[in-house]
Structure formats: C-alpha cells, structure tokens
Design an enzyme around this catalytic site. Structure first.
Site, PDB file in Angstrom:
ATOM      1  N   GLU A  72      40.080  57.166  96.860  1.00  7.98           N
ATOM      2  CA  GLU A  72      39.252  56.295  97.686  1.00  7.98           C
ATOM      3  C   GLU A  72      37.789  56.679  97.539  1.00  7.98           C
ATOM      4  O   GLU A  72      37.437  57.850  97.667  1.00  7.98           O
ATOM      5  CB  GLU A  72      39.632  56.418  99.168  1.00  7.98           C
ATOM      6  CG  GLU A  72      40.903  55.722  99.559  1.00  7.98           C
ATOM      7  CD  GLU A  72      41.071  55.653 101.072  1.00  7.98           C
ATOM      8  OE1 GLU A  72      41.800  54.774 101.531  1.00  7.98           O
ATOM      9  OE2 GLU A  72      40.488  56.494 101.793  1.00  7.98           O
ATOM     10  N   CYS A  73      36.936  55.710  97.274  1.00  5.74           N
ATOM     11  CA  CYS A  73      35.489  55.887  97.237  1.00  5.74           C
ATOM     12  C   CYS A  73      35.111  57.047  96.303  1.00  5.74           C
ATOM     13  O   CYS A  73      35.181  56.903  95.089  1.00  5.74           O
ATOM     14  CB  CYS A  73      34.935  56.077  98.637  1.00  5.74           C
ATOM     15  SG  CYS A  73      33.153  55.752  98.748  1.00  5.74           S
ATOM     16  N   GLY A  74      34.742  58.218  96.838  1.00  9.40           N
ATOM     17  CA  GLY A  74      34.420  59.341  95.969  1.00  9.40           C
ATOM     18  C   GLY A  74      35.574  59.714  95.064  1.00  9.40           C
ATOM     19  O   GLY A  74      35.380  60.087  93.901  1.00  9.40           O
TER      20      GLY A  74
END
Length: 444
Positions: free
Chosen positions: A333-335
């Site tokens: 997720e994201c990073g």
C-alpha cells in the site's frame, strides 16, 4: 462478531481548522487524565495514521480511527464499543475542522460532527485566538448554532498573548453561555515537528516522553480538567459488528514494520488478530526478509522515500521478497507499492532500484499532492479481498508514477462522491499493490 458499549464517558476535541492546536491539547489532556489514574483511550476521526500513535504514547493504550465515510455504521459502533469497554474515558480528536468532510448522505461525510451527532457526544472546541479577541465569540456562536445535533459543551482558548487577551476573548464567549474551560498561552515549543505528510511519527520523535509530559504539565496548569470530566457524556448502549472490517489476508501475515513501513491502521491489525491470524513483523531496513512460514506478505505505507538507499542495498530483504512472491501473495500500500516497483526517485532526484516485483516506477522529486477518499472495486482476487469486492479507503501521497509499467490494474477506483478516477495499482502473479490505503469493506 459483535461489541456493545458499556459505561465509558467520551468527548470530542474539535476546532475550526487544522493547525489550531487540537493535537497538542488532546495529547496533553490524555496524559493528564492518565496521571489521575483514569483509564483513558484516544481516538481519531477520519483517515490518519500518525495521531493515533501519539494517543497510544500518551495513554499506554492503542488508539483507534473512527471514519464515518469509510467505515460502515456497524463497524464504527463496534470500534467505539471496543474502546469503551476497555476504558473509563474516550477522547476523540477531530480531523481538520469539526464539520469538515465530503458531500455525502447524512452521517457519512467523514467529519467528526457525524460522530458527535450519532453518539450524542459533547464537543470541546479548541480556538486559536491569536490575532483576535471578542471575534472568537462569533466563531464559537457559529459552531454552537450550525448543527442542532452537535453540542459545543466548552471552549479551550489557545495561543493567548496575555491575561488581558484571555479576559477579552473568554468573557465574550462565556456571555453566550458557553463555558471556557481552558486558556493556553502562546508557546511555540508546544508544537510537534512536521514533515510532508503531517506530524513526525511518535516513534521517531527524539524525546517523545519528555514532550508528552510537558504537554500534560501545560494542560494541568491551563485547563480545568475536573470541568472537562464533568462535560464528558456516558456513551449510550449500542451494538455493532465487525462484518465491515477487512478480513485477514492469511493465517500468518508477514508485516514489514520499521521507520520506512509503519502505516497500518490499529483497527485493521486488531481485527486480524481477533480473527485468529498471527502477525509476524520483519524489518526491511534491518535487511530482514519475510519469514518463510508465513502465507502472505504485507508492505504497508510509510516513508520509504527517506530510506530508499538502504532499501536498495538490503540484499537479504530483496532476495527474500522475490522468493516469497514466487509462491505466495504479496501486497503493498502506498509506500509499499512504491517499493514493489522497479525504481524510486528520491527528493534529491537520485533513482534507487526497488524490488521489481511490479513494473512501475515512482518519483518523489516531482511532488504532487494526491489526497482524498477512495472507493475501489477489485479487478481480481488479492490480499484486499476477492474479485469484485468493494473497499473504501483513501490516498495521501506526494509521489507520482513516472513509468506506468505493463502490469494489469488491481482496481477500478472512484473518489468519495463516486466520480470515476480510472484504474489503480498493479498486479502480476501473486503480487499486488496500489497507492490506495484500505480502511474497510464497502459492501458489508
């Protein structure tokens, strides 16, 4: 799985806007209550990873997010009940301004005011009165009259310049019948350090305990804590259920967890454990691979752009992730999504090789804010759920995709009002990832 609120009392800490000082007031008040032997728990309205960490540091008890847009009503009630059953008091910090949310059906806007109205909770309004005096009464009156379902029970004046300033603002507000229960003088040392996504995380603060103790000292001097306790309202008995919670993606979950990977919502991890799953943390920054006896790997968001060189040099981590992904699901997720790609360009413009388990590349050098609620429909089965499942969550990042790659998309996404935003994320083999942070199921 159901939960029922019992006897805890609660209050919401609200403000007209971000930057009013409500986080410092909340943290200091939480610790001041804990000093008195009150079993107090912090909560945060809306999608926020960082403030619950400060709440936990101040109280010694896990924080929780309560998001009226992303979470179905039954899940919010269950999480509120869970917090209340283990505490004497629950202090809920508003995100942004008290009434700030998105246009949506009543009670599902994402604002803290939704929680105040639904649970009948009083609001302690923190007003930054720097640069004004009696005008603060007009602001307080507006808050008191804006929504008849939201009760402003008291005010804390923040960033006062003098005793005269305190009298001018305080007398005008109390003339309206709204009690002023606190007056905090201007002190720049009370402000917590920030970076591009908000506050520096509690675990990274150089001397978090000293800072929290200082905030508690200030609140004990400046706020009538007995009065605040009197303003708190018992939570009404209500039942909820966890059917809207994200199910555990596996029985034994390898979770990346260190300064680069830290954004996993407390309610998500708690529900996974309560459902019988085991969470096995590992540190990519310590060059640790996921354990081989785990059956799924989760790379949460965080700040990999600040540690891109170390991640690129972590040979055991990189080899272990490649081996794990050959046979078992991996989700980022994201990073975590950024690290799954081919490369990451840091703020100085230097490109670092990432895991290459997906084919995109991202850049933090070309900053562009991406912020807002998201609703996603999964195109294929993944750690987030089966194909066709609907998930609600949010995006908050400054990185951009500079090379889209050739992977199949993970989900079709829309914003919080249902406006289509196209395809999101990527999937290849057992590997999936997206900038989208999942909060709860949308189809519960």
């Amino acid at each position: 799985m159901t939960a029922k609120v019992t006897t805890a009392r609660a209050i919401i800490i609200g403000a007209p806007r971000s930057g009013s000082g409500k986080t410092s007031v909340t943290i200091g008040l939480l610790r001041a209550l804990a000093r008195r032997g009150v079993k107090v728990r912090g909560a945060k309205s809306g999608p926020d990873y960082i403030d619950p960490g400060f709440h936990a540091a101040a109280t010694g008890r896990d924080g929780v997010n309560l998001d009226s847009w992303a979470m179905p009503p039954g899940l919010i009630a269950a999480l509120m009940a869970e917090a209340a059953n283990r505490a004497d008091a629950v202090v809920i910090e508003s995100a942004m301004g008290l009434f700030d949310g998105i246009p949506a059906e009543a009670g599902r806007t994402g604002s803290a005011a939704d929680l105040a109205g639904r649970f009948g909770l009083p609001v302690l309004l923190v007003l930054d009165v720097s640069g004004q005096s009696q005008t603060s009464a007009a602001i307080a009156k507006g808050f008191a009259s804006y929504d008849p379902d939201v009760r402003i029970a008291g005010v804390v004046l923040n960033r006062l310049g003098s005793e005269r300033h305190k009298r001018l603002a305080g007398d005008a507000i109390e003339a309206l019948g709204i009690p002023v229960v606190g007056a905090v003088m201007r002190d720049p040392t009370l402000t917590l350090p920030e970076r591009h996504l908000g506050l520096v995380q509690a675990g990274e603060h150089a001397d978090i305990e000293t800072h929290i103790e200082r905030l508690a000292d200030v609140m004990e001097r400046s706020v009538d804590i007995d009065h605040v306790l009197e303003l708190m309202t018992p939570l009404a008995a209500t039942s909820g259920d966890f059917s809207g919670a994200l199910p555990p993606p596996g029985q034994r979950i390898a979770l990346a967890q260190d300064a680069a990977f830290s954004f996993l919502y407390p309610h998500v991890a708690r529900h996974w454990r309560k459902s019988g799953a085991e969470i096995v943390p590992f540190s990519p920054l310590a060059d640790e691979p996921p354990r081989e006896d785990c059956d799924v790997c989760w790379l949460p968001g965080g700040y990999p752009e600040l540690h891109a060189g170390r991640i690129a040099a972590a040979e055991k981590f990189r080899a272990g992730m490649a081996e794990f992904a050959r046979e078992k699901p991996v989700h980022g997720e994201c990073g975590g999504f950024m690290v799954l790609g081919e490369g990451l360009v840091d703020a100085e413009g230097e490109r670092h090789a990432m895991l290459g388990l997906l084919s995109h590349a991202t850049s933090f050098a070309k900053r562009k804010m991406n912020l807002g609620y998201r609703q996603a429909r999964l195109k294929a089965g993944s750690a987030l759920g089966p194909a066709g499942a609907a998930v609600r969550g949010h995006e908050f990042h400054y990185a951009q995709v500079i090379e889209p790659g050739a992977d199949e998309p993970l989900a079709e996404i829309a914003d919080g009002q249902g406006n289509a935003l196209g395809m999101s994320g990527g999937r290849r083999g057992h590997v999936t990832g997206t900038f989208f942070h999942a909060i709860a199921r949308a189809d519960a």
